[in-house]
Design a protein around this motif. Sequence first.
Motif, mmCIF file in Angstrom:
data_model
loop_
_atom_site.group_PDB
_atom_site.id
_atom_site.type_symbol
_atom_site.label_atom_id
_atom_site.label_comp_id
_atom_site.label_asym_id
_atom_site.label_seq_id
_atom_site.Cartn_x
_atom_site.Cartn_y
_atom_site.Cartn_z
ATOM 1 N N HIS A 69 0.856 -1.188 0.000
ATOM 2 C CA HIS A 69 0.000 0.000 0.000
ATOM 3 C C HIS A 69 0.889 1.234 0.000
ATOM 4 O O HIS A 69 1.658 1.453 0.938
ATOM 5 C CB HIS A 69 -0.911 -0.020 1.237
ATOM 6 N N ASP A 70 0.800 2.027 -1.054
ATOM 7 C CA ASP A 70 1.586 3.243 -1.171
ATOM 8 C C ASP A 70 0.805 4.393 -0.534
ATOM 9 O O ASP A 70 -0.134 4.922 -1.122
ATOM 10 C CB ASP A 70 1.862 3.524 -2.651
ATOM 11 N N THR A 71 1.185 4.775 0.699
ATOM 12 C CA THR A 71 0.426 5.791 1.417
ATOM 13 C C THR A 71 0.527 7.167 0.770
ATOM 14 O O THR A 71 -0.433 7.933 0.799
ATOM 15 C CB THR A 71 0.880 5.880 2.885
ATOM 16 N N GLU A 72 1.667 7.487 0.181
ATOM 17 C CA GLU A 72 1.821 8.797 -0.460
ATOM 18 C C GLU A 72 0.900 8.922 -1.672
ATOM 19 O O GLU A 72 0.293 9.957 -1.902
ATOM 20 C CB GLU A 72 3.282 9.033 -0.860
ATOM 21 N N LEU A 73 0.806 7.864 -2.458
ATOM 22 C CA LEU A 73 -0.074 7.885 -3.625
ATOM 23 C C LEU A 73 -1.538 7.891 -3.186
ATOM 24 O O LEU A 73 -2.379 8.519 -3.824
ATOM 25 C CB LEU A 73 0.219 6.682 -4.519
ATOM 26 N N TYR A 74 -1.837 7.224 -2.082
ATOM 27 C CA TYR A 74 -3.213 7.171 -1.584
ATOM 28 C C TYR A 74 -3.684 8.543 -1.106
ATOM 29 O O TYR A 74 -4.862 8.869 -1.198
ATOM 30 C CB TYR A 74 -3.320 6.158 -0.445
ATOM 31 N N LYS A 75 -2.766 9.380 -0.636
ATOM 32 C CA LYS A 75 -3.135 10.732 -0.197
ATOM 33 C C LYS A 75 -3.668 11.565 -1.358
ATOM 34 O O LYS A 75 -4.510 12.443 -1.157
ATOM 35 C CB LYS A 75 -1.930 11.429 0.433
#
Length: 120
Positions: free
Chosen positions: A64-70
Motif C-alpha cells: 500500500h503506497d500511502t503517499e499515492l493514496y493521499k
Amino acid sequence: MRIRGPVGRPRTRPDAVAADKAYSSRGNRAHLRKRRIKAVIPEKKDQAANRKKKGSGGGRPVSHDTELYKERNTVERTINRMKAWRGIATRYDKTPGSYLAGLHLRASMIWIKDLTRAAS
C-alpha cells in the motif's frame, strides 16, 4: 489506395489505481495485477485479521503506497466541490456537450476562487 491510421482513441493504461477499502477484494487485486496495474487500496481490518489468523499460510500483507493514496483524497474533495453545483450533481443537461461545458465552468469557478484565496 489510402492507408488509414489507427481509428478510435489511443489505448492507455494507468500506472496505478487508487480506491477505498470497499474495493479491497482478491478479485479486484487479481484483475489489476493481471493488467499490470498497481493497486493502491488499503486492506480491510477483517481481511488483515483473517490473513494473520492463518499464519504463514495466509499470504503476504498487501502493498500500500500511502503517499499515492493521499492524492486520492484530493481528487475526492475536488469531485465533491464540483457536485456542490446542483446542475452537475443532478445532471440536468440534455446533451453531453452542455454537461461538459458546465463542468468546465464549475472547474474555472473553483480555480478562480482558489487563486483569489491564495492572493489574499
